[in-house]
Design a protein around this motif. Structure first.
Motif, PDB file in Angstrom:
ATOM      1  N   PHE A 149       0.829  -1.206   0.000  1.00  0.00           N
ATOM      2  CA  PHE A 149       0.000   0.000   0.000  1.00  0.00           C
ATOM      3  C   PHE A 149       0.867   1.261   0.000  1.00  0.00           C
ATOM      4  CE2 PHE A 149      -2.889   2.930   2.509  1.00  0.00           C
ATOM      5  CZ  PHE A 149      -3.734   3.187   1.435  1.00  0.00           C
ATOM      6  N   GLU A 150       1.921   1.249   0.796  1.00  0.00           N
ATOM      7  CA  GLU A 150       2.809   2.412   0.870  1.00  0.00           C
ATOM      8  C   GLU A 150       3.543   2.631  -0.446  1.00  0.00           C
ATOM      9  OE1 GLU A 150       6.746   3.815   3.358  1.00  0.00           O
ATOM     10  OE2 GLU A 150       5.233   2.627   4.404  1.00  0.00           O
ATOM     11  N   VAL A 151       4.000   1.553  -1.075  1.00  0.00           N
ATOM     12  CA  VAL A 151       4.701   1.681  -2.356  1.00  0.00           C
ATOM     13  C   VAL A 151       3.780   2.315  -3.401  1.00  0.00           C
ATOM     14  CG1 VAL A 151       5.686   0.397  -4.300  1.00  0.00           C
ATOM     15  CG2 VAL A 151       6.347  -0.186  -1.963  1.00  0.00           C
ATOM     16  N   PHE A 152       2.566   1.803  -3.518  1.00  0.00           N
ATOM     17  CA  PHE A 152       1.640   2.354  -4.505  1.00  0.00           C
ATOM     18  C   PHE A 152       1.280   3.801  -4.186  1.00  0.00           C
ATOM     19  CE2 PHE A 152       0.848  -1.980  -5.985  1.00  0.00           C
ATOM     20  CZ  PHE A 152       0.677  -1.769  -7.355  1.00  0.00           C
ATOM     21  N   THR A 153       1.092   4.112  -2.911  1.00  0.00           N
ATOM     22  CA  THR A 153       0.752   5.484  -2.543  1.00  0.00           C
ATOM     23  C   THR A 153       1.875   6.445  -2.924  1.00  0.00           C
ATOM     24  OG1 THR A 153      -0.641   4.716  -0.711  1.00  0.00           O
ATOM     25  CG2 THR A 153       0.072   6.998  -0.645  1.00  0.00           C
ATOM     26  N   LEU A 154       3.128   6.022  -2.792  1.00  0.00           N
ATOM     27  CA  LEU A 154       4.257   6.850  -3.221  1.00  0.00           C
ATOM     28  C   LEU A 154       4.189   7.135  -4.724  1.00  0.00           C
ATOM     29  CD1 LEU A 154       7.162   5.200  -1.184  1.00  0.00           C
ATOM     30  CD2 LEU A 154       6.297   7.541  -0.906  1.00  0.00           C
ATOM     31  N   PHE A 155       3.829   6.105  -5.502  1.00  0.00           N
ATOM     32  CA  PHE A 155       3.697   6.301  -6.950  1.00  0.00           C
ATOM     33  C   PHE A 155       2.493   7.200  -7.263  1.00  0.00           C
ATOM     34  CE2 PHE A 155       6.594   2.712  -7.322  1.00  0.00           C
ATOM     35  CZ  PHE A 155       7.348   3.071  -8.432  1.00  0.00           C
ATOM     36  N   PHE A 156       1.362   6.975  -6.580  1.00  0.00           N
ATOM     37  CA  PHE A 156       0.189   7.816  -6.803  1.00  0.00           C
ATOM     38  C   PHE A 156       0.525   9.287  -6.526  1.00  0.00           C
ATOM     39  CE2 PHE A 156      -2.670   4.042  -5.353  1.00  0.00           C
ATOM     40  CZ  PHE A 156      -2.514   3.438  -6.588  1.00  0.00           C
ATOM     41  N   ASN A 157       1.149   9.541  -5.381  1.00  0.00           N
ATOM     42  CA  ASN A 157       1.468  10.915  -5.003  1.00  0.00           C
ATOM     43  C   ASN A 157       2.460  11.556  -5.966  1.00  0.00           C
ATOM     44  OD1 ASN A 157      -0.245  11.003  -2.802  1.00  0.00           O
ATOM     45  ND2 ASN A 157       1.316  10.347  -1.349  1.00  0.00           N
ATOM     46  N   THR A 158       3.431  10.766  -6.408  1.00  0.00           N
ATOM     47  CA  THR A 158       4.418  11.295  -7.358  1.00  0.00           C
ATOM     48  C   THR A 158       3.749  11.703  -8.659  1.00  0.00           C
ATOM     49  OG1 THR A 158       6.203   9.970  -6.402  1.00  0.00           O
ATOM     50  CG2 THR A 158       6.522  10.761  -8.649  1.00  0.00           C
ATOM     51  N   ILE A 159       2.875  10.856  -9.178  1.00  0.00           N
ATOM     52  CA  ILE A 159       2.170  11.174 -10.426  1.00  0.00           C
ATOM     53  C   ILE A 159       1.299  12.413 -10.248  1.00  0.00           C
ATOM     54  CG2 ILE A 159       0.440  10.362 -12.077  1.00  0.00           C
ATOM     55  CD1 ILE A 159       3.140   8.981 -12.347  1.00  0.00           C
TER      56      ILE A 159
END
Length: 273
Positions: A149-159
């Motif tokens: 969940f944390e990994v995906f959230t980092l990608f979501f926030n970056t995008i």
């Protein structure tokens, strides 16, 4: 981890030497033990090898053969449980059962037992062991859910923060919010999603112990896919590639260990490319 029952069956005679149940079952232990032993004998005759794992609807049967002591050990679990893990568990219980009842094995094979207290200590041992395994698996599973969940959230926030401008975030804000909300409805354990005007994704709460990991992971991949599709249509290809090199590549390098551990790398990279 859902374990329904555990059986030790006489390999030759096919009747139960020991059984322990943790869920309701209308199946008679003697009938089930005979069926399990017959399944093993048939496998030997047809395929010339022992049964290891058998799936039946929503149940998975894990087998271990102890030919030296004439024992067939079987765990019955939910169909989602890992074969490698339960083969290891069966090996532990096999050794413990033989060690505790070595002197009684011959009698058990011949007549079973009428001594209701004989297995009390083994009952306590296996109950404690299954509880310990369950707690360990629950902790590991929760950690995995939170890591992914944390990994995906980092990608979501970056995008959302680095690829989209203030203008595009305002233009597509409702569409992005709807995307997250629609997908996350499939995950009742995760509630209260918000995306602020700067593109920061937050959630009110998440209960990792209630999350079905495979479904959860697939939902996160779906969100990432649709977010990337939306992002590409907001900018020229060259701009998109420059932003990938500037912001996504460093993030992949930083998170490469977790991405590799949870088999996220290939699919995420393919979506980005």
């Amino acid at each position: 981890m859902t374990v329904h029952s555990f059986y030790v069956v006489g390999l030759r005679e096919g009747f139960p030497l020991y059984s322990r149940k943790w869920s309701q079952s209308d199946v008679d232990s003697a009938l089930l033990s005979g069926f399990l032993a017959s399944m093993e004998h048939m496998a030997q005759q047809v395929a010339a090898q022992h049964v290891n794992v058998v799936n039946m609807k929503d149940r998975r049967f894990f087998f271990q053969i102890d030919e030296q002591n004439g024992l067939l050990l079987v765990f019955i679990t939910d169909v989602s449980e890992s074969p490698a893990r339960f083969r290891k568990y069966l090996g532990i219980l096999n050794k413990k059962f033989v060690k505790m009842f070595k002197k009684q094995l011959d009698e058990l094979h011949e007549n079973g037992t009428t001594d209701t207290n004989l297995f009390n200590s083994f009952d306590e041992f296996i109950d404690d062991l299954v509880l310990t395994w369950w707690m360990g698996e629950t902790t590991i599973s929760a950690a995995k859910v939170m890591d992914v969940f944390e990994v995906f959230t980092l990608f979501f926030n970056t995008i959302l923060q680095r690829f989209l401008t203030d203008v595009t975030r305002r233009t597509y804000g409702k569409e992005i919010q709807r995307l997250f909300e629609t997908k996350m409805k499939k995950i009742p354990a995760l509630t209260g999603i918000t995306i602020d005007k700067t593109g920061v994704v937050t959630y009110e709460s998440i209960d990792p112990q209630q999350v079905k990991y495979t479904q959860f992971r697939n939902v996160l991949f779906d969100i990432f896919h649709e977010l990337m599709v939306l992002t590409r249509k907001t900018m020229p290809k060259q701009t998109y590639r420059s932003l990938v090199f500037e912001h996504i590549s460093p993030l992949i390098r930083t998170e490469q260990d977790r991405m590799k551990t949870y088999s996220l790398t290939e699919k995420i990279v393919m979506e980005i490319l």
